[in-house]
Scaffold this motif. Sequence first.
Motif, PDB file in Angstrom:
ATOM      1  N   THR B   4       1.143  -1.574   0.144  1.00 43.51           N
ATOM      2  CA  THR B   4      -0.205  -0.227  -0.179  1.00 43.51           C
ATOM      3  C   THR B   4       1.190   1.103  -0.266  1.00 43.51           C
ATOM      4  OG1 THR B   4      -1.694  -1.872   1.237  1.00 43.51           O
ATOM      5  CG2 THR B   4      -1.827   1.257   1.239  1.00 43.51           C
ATOM      6  N   LEU B   5       0.805   1.821  -1.198  1.00 39.46           N
ATOM      7  CA  LEU B   5       1.123   3.515  -0.846  1.00 39.46           C
ATOM      8  C   LEU B   5       0.405   4.301  -1.180  1.00 39.46           C
ATOM      9  CD1 LEU B   5       4.331   2.945  -3.513  1.00 39.46           C
ATOM     10  CD2 LEU B   5       4.488   3.130  -1.409  1.00 39.46           C
ATOM     11  N   PRO B   6       0.235   5.331  -0.252  1.00 39.19           N
ATOM     12  CA  PRO B   6      -1.002   6.898  -0.178  1.00 39.19           C
ATOM     13  C   PRO B   6      -0.913   7.145  -1.682  1.00 39.19           C
ATOM     14  CG  PRO B   6       1.186   6.658   1.337  1.00 39.19           C
ATOM     15  CD  PRO B   6       1.360   5.716   0.902  1.00 39.19           C
ATOM     16  N   GLU B   7      -2.279   7.662  -1.707  1.00 38.58           N
ATOM     17  CA  GLU B   7      -2.085   8.186  -3.280  1.00 38.58           C
ATOM     18  C   GLU B   7      -1.224   9.579  -4.025  1.00 38.58           C
ATOM     19  OE1 GLU B   7      -5.602  10.386  -3.907  1.00 38.58           O
ATOM     20  OE2 GLU B   7      -6.975   7.890  -4.272  1.00 38.58           O
ATOM     21  N   ASP B   8      -0.138  10.117  -2.611  1.00 38.63           N
ATOM     22  CA  ASP B   8       0.435  10.652  -2.601  1.00 38.63           C
ATOM     23  C   ASP B   8       1.886  10.790  -2.377  1.00 38.63           C
ATOM     24  OD1 ASP B   8      -0.015  11.613  -0.326  1.00 38.63           O
ATOM     25  OD2 ASP B   8      -0.067  13.134   0.365  1.00 38.63           O
ATOM     26  N   SER B   9       2.021   9.406  -2.517  1.00 33.25           N
ATOM     27  CA  SER B   9       3.277   9.020  -2.243  1.00 33.25           C
ATOM     28  C   SER B   9       4.589   9.417  -2.904  1.00 33.25           C
ATOM     29  CB  SER B   9       3.492   7.440  -2.492  1.00 33.25           C
ATOM     30  OG  SER B   9       4.670   6.704  -1.921  1.00 33.25           O
ATOM     31  N   PRO B  10       5.577   9.811  -2.146  1.00 30.46           N
ATOM     32  CA  PRO B  10       6.361  10.380  -2.949  1.00 30.46           C
ATOM     33  C   PRO B  10       7.658   9.537  -3.905  1.00 30.46           C
ATOM     34  CG  PRO B  10       7.345  10.231  -0.566  1.00 30.46           C
ATOM     35  CD  PRO B  10       5.855   9.610  -1.028  1.00 30.46           C
ATOM     36  N   VAL B  11       7.319   8.313  -3.969  1.00 31.82           N
ATOM     37  CA  VAL B  11       7.529   6.663  -4.582  1.00 31.82           C
ATOM     38  C   VAL B  11       7.040   6.301  -4.614  1.00 31.82           C
ATOM     39  CG1 VAL B  11       9.984   6.592  -3.133  1.00 31.82           C
ATOM     40  CG2 VAL B  11       7.747   5.289  -1.975  1.00 31.82           C
ATOM     41  N   ALA B  12       7.386   5.306  -6.197  1.00 33.61           N
ATOM     42  CA  ALA B  12       5.915   4.711  -6.741  1.00 33.61           C
ATOM     43  C   ALA B  12       6.662   3.302  -7.118  1.00 33.61           C
ATOM     44  CB  ALA B  12       5.032   5.526  -8.212  1.00 33.61           C
ATOM     45  N   LEU B  13       6.052   2.314  -7.017  1.00 34.79           N
ATOM     46  CA  LEU B  13       6.271   1.353  -7.891  1.00 34.79           C
ATOM     47  C   LEU B  13       6.812   1.091  -8.673  1.00 34.79           C
ATOM     48  CD1 LEU B  13       6.575  -1.339  -5.271  1.00 34.79           C
ATOM     49  CD2 LEU B  13       4.132  -2.593  -5.723  1.00 34.79           C
ATOM     50  N   LEU B  14       7.617   0.550  -8.952  1.00 34.91           N
ATOM     51  CA  LEU B  14       8.003  -0.062 -10.397  1.00 34.91           C
ATOM     52  C   LEU B  14       8.197  -1.467 -10.623  1.00 34.91           C
ATOM     53  CD1 LEU B  14      11.153   1.556 -11.227  1.00 34.91           C
ATOM     54  CD2 LEU B  14       8.796   2.533 -12.311  1.00 34.91           C
ATOM     55  N   ALA B  15       7.797  -2.310  -9.754  1.00 31.73           N
ATOM     56  CA  ALA B  15       8.503  -3.634  -9.424  1.00 31.73           C
ATOM     57  C   ALA B  15       8.474  -4.549  -8.451  1.00 31.73           C
ATOM     58  CB  ALA B  15       8.884  -4.820 -10.362  1.00 31.73           C
ATOM     59  N   ALA B  16       7.201  -5.906  -8.061  1.00 30.08           N
ATOM     60  CA  ALA B  16       7.972  -6.351  -6.834  1.00 30.08           C
ATOM     61  C   ALA B  16       7.664  -7.776  -7.060  1.00 30.08           C
ATOM     62  CB  ALA B  16       6.360  -6.353  -5.671  1.00 30.08           C
ATOM     63  N   ASP B  17       8.949  -8.775  -6.948  1.00 31.45           N
ATOM     64  CA  ASP B  17       9.630  -9.595  -7.493  1.00 31.45           C
ATOM     65  C   ASP B  17       9.896 -10.491  -5.660  1.00 31.45           C
ATOM     66  OD1 ASP B  17      10.333 -11.756  -8.324  1.00 31.45           O
ATOM     67  OD2 ASP B  17      13.064 -11.285  -7.667  1.00 31.45           O
TER      68      ASP B  17
END
Lengths: 195, 346
Positions: B4-17
């Motif tokens: 879970t990342l907040p909508e205004d998160s300063p980081v975005a998830l690129l990939a999850a291995d």
Amino acid sequence: MKHPGERLLALWSGGDLPAWRAWMVKRHVAGCEACRREVDAYRRASQVAREMAELPAELAWDSLAAEMKANIHLGLVAGAIAAEQTKGRVRWGWRAAIAVAIFTLAVVSGWLAPFPLSKTVRKPPVVAGETALEPGIFAEATPAGIELKGNGGTLAVVGRSTTVVTVSAKSSGSVGARFVDSDTGQVTIANVYME
Amino acid sequence: MHITLPEDSPVALLAADWGESRSEVRGGAMVLDLHTSLSFRNVTQRRIRGVTLLVLAQEVTPGGKASVSVPSLDVGPGEAFPVRIDLQLLRPLQVGAGPLVHIELDGVLFDDLGFYGPNRLNCRRSMTIWEIEARRDRRHFRSILESGGPEALQKAILESLARQADRPQLNVRVSQPGRATNYDPGREVQLAFLDLPEAPVRAVSGAARLSATEFRAPTLRLANRSKTPVRFVEIGWIFRDGSGKEVMAGSFPAQVNLPPGGEAQVAQPSALRFSHPSGGAVQIQGVTGFVSNVEFADGRAWVPSRQALELPQLRRAVAPSAEEQRLIELYRKRGLSAVIEQLQRR
């Protein structure tokens, strides 16, 4: 006399058949003792499932029921499509019916599987090794990492697959381990909280 | 597993291995063996210095909640960075449907020491302190490089390596209040403190129960000698064993409300229990406390200077900072030139 089959009886007992098919099944059940007993059994099972006291209070019954109905209807649609494709060769679409039955069974089993069958299974939360960890649980920082211990059981929370270089313990109830990735050189600090 | 990342998160998830992650039933619990590599992108215009993720299997019992922090980052706008999660967590078998593990963003620290995040785990303070330590240590090694050249830097790094290798360690167990941990009640001891004149807070006095293997229920009196209100103090404990070896094996974090010139008493009922990593008996003879970090009410933080850490007692016992460890590892893997390049870059 041709009986409606388990799938139709089960769906009818839960009020999940379209009107015209429900009317047909109802007509049959009214005059068939064997099918009536079958329907009664489905209704009792459904009632018992709803009354199971140990089901989580926060369970969203309505949304689960809606999801299940949606899946069943999806199955019926799939069955109808399959029946359409096989028209001419198989009159009533038995293959589709079997597929729907298997699909429904899978949905129902998957839906019920996470639930415990008795209160004794549900009760106690934490175990390490083979022994239940109740009040005697504690975290230990070792040069190799962080371990959770209690009642003879040990669980390596951090350090099983990494080389820990520094560990720390705070009397507020957390233990931490710091390790460096040998490929990237990146430092990672993992903390486990006891409070 | 669910991230879970907040909508205004300063980081975005690129990939999850999720790699080799798996779950295993043991008795009435489920052991979650997590080996995950997440890739994030900095979607802000600021440089990121640290990130903390909350990893939650269940909140109620020990072993279900952990955090993973990555300090000493230098991630520019648009750049990506990895976060590795290697943990084993516990979770009851029957807690209803839903993901087995929730991963949430708890905080992001920027290069201006600005912070973003819910801060459920008080990671803002930890990450700020790690960043201040990192700046202190980069400054220290950079000044050695500038004054003595690469040879002097190499000598300092080798000394640090040797100090880390010689630093004694103990197994430390944290026991929560109200749980019997030792039949030996120990003796009441007055605590000694290493006074760092530069520290904004001074430990005036303290007492605890001490036995050969356990340190319990410390009570401290703290005084703020700065001109700024203080809201958090952490005291490091250096324990001396029967052979005279000193090891830093635990700390006492205390939320306080210390006005300038004010005093406050803090207590913690929990216990630290020691054992030797090799399994041998430990005989704790004495304990010395020192102020290891302070957080002011305005969010600024204080850590000991490199000069203070050169005091013999601290030099022997205190672990290097995360940044020093990173630089040492860089030296071991890629040599002196890589360390010099890092020191000159930021």
